[in-house]
Write a protein that holds these residues in place. Sequence first.
Motif, PDB file in Angstrom:
ATOM      1  N   SER A  28      22.279  -4.946 -16.244  1.00  0.00           N
ATOM      2  CA  SER A  28      20.663  -4.551 -16.571  1.00  0.00           C
ATOM      3  C   SER A  28      20.015  -5.642 -17.312  1.00  0.00           C
ATOM      4  O   SER A  28      18.795  -5.627 -17.171  1.00  0.00           O
TER       5      SER A  28
ATOM      6  N   SER B 221      10.388  -7.522 -22.462  1.00  0.00           N
ATOM      7  CA  SER B 221      10.837  -6.959 -21.326  1.00  0.00           C
ATOM      8  C   SER B 221       9.828  -6.858 -20.078  1.00  0.00           C
ATOM      9  O   SER B 221      10.216  -6.544 -19.006  1.00  0.00           O
TER      10      SER B 221
ATOM     11  N   ILE C 177      17.918  -9.779  -7.642  1.00  0.00           N
ATOM     12  CA  ILE C 177      18.343  -9.288  -8.840  1.00  0.00           C
ATOM     13  C   ILE C 177      17.661  -7.817  -8.784  1.00  0.00           C
ATOM     14  O   ILE C 177      18.359  -6.866  -8.846  1.00  0.00           O
ATOM     15  N   PRO C 178      16.151  -7.938  -8.704  1.00  0.00           N
ATOM     16  CA  PRO C 178      15.680  -6.341  -8.339  1.00  0.00           C
ATOM     17  C   PRO C 178      16.307  -5.670  -7.378  1.00  0.00           C
ATOM     18  O   PRO C 178      16.526  -4.434  -7.476  1.00  0.00           O
TER      19      PRO C 178
ATOM     20  N   SER D 245      17.688  -3.734 -22.141  1.00  0.00           N
ATOM     21  CA  SER D 245      17.147  -4.902 -21.812  1.00  0.00           C
ATOM     22  C   SER D 245      17.409  -6.072 -22.955  1.00  0.00           C
ATOM     23  O   SER D 245      18.175  -5.486 -23.967  1.00  0.00           O
TER      24      SER D 245
ATOM     25  N   ARG E 141      15.664 -12.832 -15.803  1.00  0.00           N
ATOM     26  CA  ARG E 141      14.785 -13.314 -14.756  1.00  0.00           C
ATOM     27  C   ARG E 141      13.394 -13.648 -15.192  1.00  0.00           C
ATOM     28  O   ARG E 141      12.797 -14.595 -14.894  1.00  0.00           O
ATOM     29  N   GLN E 142      12.757 -12.709 -15.891  1.00  0.00           N
ATOM     30  CA  GLN E 142      11.339 -12.980 -16.364  1.00  0.00           C
ATOM     31  C   GLN E 142      11.445 -14.335 -17.204  1.00  0.00           C
ATOM     32  O   GLN E 142      10.524 -14.981 -17.270  1.00  0.00           O
TER      33      GLN E 142
ATOM     34  N   ARG F 142      17.361  -8.385 -15.814  1.00  0.00           N
ATOM     35  CA  ARG F 142      15.965  -8.107 -15.179  1.00  0.00           C
ATOM     36  C   ARG F 142      15.089  -9.019 -16.099  1.00  0.00           C
ATOM     37  O   ARG F 142      14.146  -9.720 -15.946  1.00  0.00           O
ATOM     38  N   GLN F 143      15.398  -8.865 -17.440  1.00  0.00           N
ATOM     39  CA  GLN F 143      14.343  -9.481 -18.456  1.00  0.00           C
ATOM     40  C   GLN F 143      14.761 -11.315 -18.400  1.00  0.00           C
ATOM     41  O   GLN F 143      14.089 -11.942 -18.562  1.00  0.00           O
TER      42      GLN F 143
ATOM     43  N   LEU G 244      19.579  -4.212  -8.696  1.00  0.00           N
ATOM     44  CA  LEU G 244      19.643  -3.148  -9.662  1.00  0.00           C
ATOM     45  C   LEU G 244      19.189  -2.106  -8.964  1.00  0.00           C
ATOM     46  O   LEU G 244      19.769  -0.855  -8.975  1.00  0.00           O
ATOM     47  N   TRP G 245      18.330  -2.210  -7.930  1.00  0.00           N
ATOM     48  CA  TRP G 245      17.945  -0.632  -7.179  1.00  0.00           C
ATOM     49  C   TRP G 245      19.014  -0.236  -6.221  1.00  0.00           C
ATOM     50  O   TRP G 245      19.115   0.870  -6.070  1.00  0.00           O
TER      51      TRP G 245
ATOM     52  N   SER H  54      24.951   0.551 -13.133  1.00  0.00           N
ATOM     53  CA  SER H  54      24.658  -0.982 -12.900  1.00  0.00           C
ATOM     54  C   SER H  54      25.576  -1.980 -13.533  1.00  0.00           C
ATOM     55  O   SER H  54      25.200  -2.987 -14.120  1.00  0.00           O
TER      56      SER H  54
END
Length: 795
Positions: free
Chosen positions: A642, A659, A561-562, A482, A648-649, A645-646, A565-566, A572
Amino acid sequence: MMGHDGADGRMQFDPDRSRVRFFPPTDPLIPKKIHTMERITKRIGGRMFMSAFRNTVVHLLGGCNAGRNSKDSVANPSGQIFSPFRPYSTSRTSLCTGDQISDAADLDDNLVHDGLYVCDASLIPCAVGVNPSLTITTIAEHVARGLVDNATSYYSQKGFRSTGDRVTSVMKNSHESFNNINGENRIIMSGIGRAAGVRVWETLSGSVEGLPCRLEIVMDLGSAQSNHGILRGQVGGRFKMDALETGLLHIVDGTVDMCFSHTRTPFSQYMFYKLLLVSENGAMYEMLGKKEMKPFWLGLTALTESRTLELELNVVSNDLTRGTTRTTGYMTTMRGTVQISFINLLLSLISMKGPRKFDFVSSLLLSLFRTYFLSTSRLQPSFLENYGESQQYPQYTVHDMVTDDGARISCWRWPPSPKPNDVSKTDFSSSCVLLLNGYSGESYCLPTEDNDLVRTLLNSGYEVWLLHTRLHFSVCTNNPFSLDDIVRFDLPAAFAGMAELRSKVEPIHVVAHCIGGLIIHMALLGGYVPVSSVASLTCTNSSMFFDVTKLAMVKLFLPLIPVSLWFLGANSVICFSDNSPESWRHRLLKRALCLVPRLEKCTCKECDLFSGMFGNAFWHENVTERLHAWLSKEALVRLPVSGFRQLRQICMAGTVVGSNGEGKYMPYIGRLTLPTTYISGGRSLLVTPNTTERAHALMRHHHPEFNHTRHLVYGYGHSDLLIGEMAPRDVFPLILGGISKSAGAHSGSTSLSPHTIEIQRETWVIPPSQATAFLRSLKIYFLLTILVIVLFCIS
């Protein structure tokens, strides 16, 4: 003693004696004036002096009196000299009316000499009683206004060619007049020449530098004499901007190209306007206009882009000794946008004239259809397979480092130049600069270009360090991470390693871009990097805030994005190269990324994949083909997902968060006790100028004792602030200035750069405060669309 007279004085030539006889004007008050003056002189003990001609004129007026005809005057009310008899002319054209005149009318009292004017006090036929300075000025402005109108009409009929590289003027074989249509003053041109293909009128309204303006143009397209196609031609008309000139600015020369393409942006279509404007007082301006149409989402923005004209207005200075014109300096440039309304667009279509108007409409519609719906390349892209890296690039040393969590990072080190160009730099408190890249790409070390930020800093005498964190394509691995991991481990390890290698501890200057700016703010706010180790902080399109455009916000709102990643699983890292081994998951995801809408479409696959994941990183027109090829083949080879993810937040929150979405950084804003410089691109592409605007205001509020500067650079988007062809001229001096100001860090001053003001496209820019409402409206729109489709299917 001053006063009025009868204004009936005469001057007569006596041919017998070859003398001029003067008959003074009648003045019924002259006895009283003489008696009064005698009393005054007697009282003061003086002597009265009286001119031999009795009256003396203080302000000379007349001589070329204005009147109705040549029998009792020299000029008409417009200042044109009468020409009652011209035996040398058998057929001519009047400048005022444009009518043909033969010898039968040679004795007409209203004929004038073409182009001969009187515009001073000679026109005033009598005394006005007061100081006539303002009266003379008013008359001169009146004559100048008529002169411009007559000159415009004359050039419209005869046509002209100006010196230099300017082409033929606009409206040939036509006469310009004004008519009121639907309450609007529009330019009407009668008498279309036989060679003209089509004549189109447009009325656009908007603002320049926030001030209202109005542009009325008429385009003569497809003329046989101009050797242009049906979408190219000449332009005339007028421009009104009260804040610039009180009167109208007339377009005396102009060209238009409604179907222009560039090898850097082969999918885009441009409409370019180049106009030369002259005001009624003689001032000259050059106006450059551009309509930019990009193939985005099946023409979703077609109506807005095809109606919006971006303007640049420059003051032109005349070099009369050389017969040329040139634009003045950079600070005189004014920018803005004007737009044609739907009503005026409909009127333009209705009032269109010419034998080829249907060809024009069909050609324009086909061109727009090809741009927005077919999305085919107009030109062969000039990407270079052998982009040719510079053989004389400065030598550097690579230092590999290992963080506390076992990740591998690297630092590239350039020693300072032995002969710096900037000798004043020796007074600075630090001579070391650390560069932090954005997400996975390279923005500072550009071996294909003639100059980059690394060489600019070296030439200024700085020691340069370039940090490659675990985000960089050269050191990234499949291990999940992250942004917090970079903040906690990578940056502290880099600062400690630099201090050890340099064998001294001194504050260093940090220049960061995009994600690099986020992580350095997070490290300083979180206390992972001591603020005392940073001399100054310069960020491009980044800060402790991160406001993105609407298109990027939509991509972040959707679970792309989620899900990605999945879907990728343990591996990744996406490899953009076709030769690299990859699983079917990666191939499927890459195909899906190619279908994601983007502002600029590119013929390069690697560039399209990168922009599909998050958004376009730069405006292609600002980047050379050589550098674009190098970035695609050498820099955009691997992308670790990877960190998204953060990221995006952070984008959804609008500011730096942990994170897990916790706000653990912003409460410690008091720790940022250092001078800052924030630079944003004025043409929003990925990150909006709100990012630096909010940070600049926050730093000024919490730490007013330090220098805080913000720059807004027109014409740049995101990464092109550092990799653009003109970045060494437009951006690098701002970075060097931010570093040098750290010497006066406690001066207590704040500043906002007078650099060009951004003309934002509200179509794409969204403040974070409106993000929630926008996403809610987007959900409602999708639900209503689905409901309408269901009801239509049922019915």
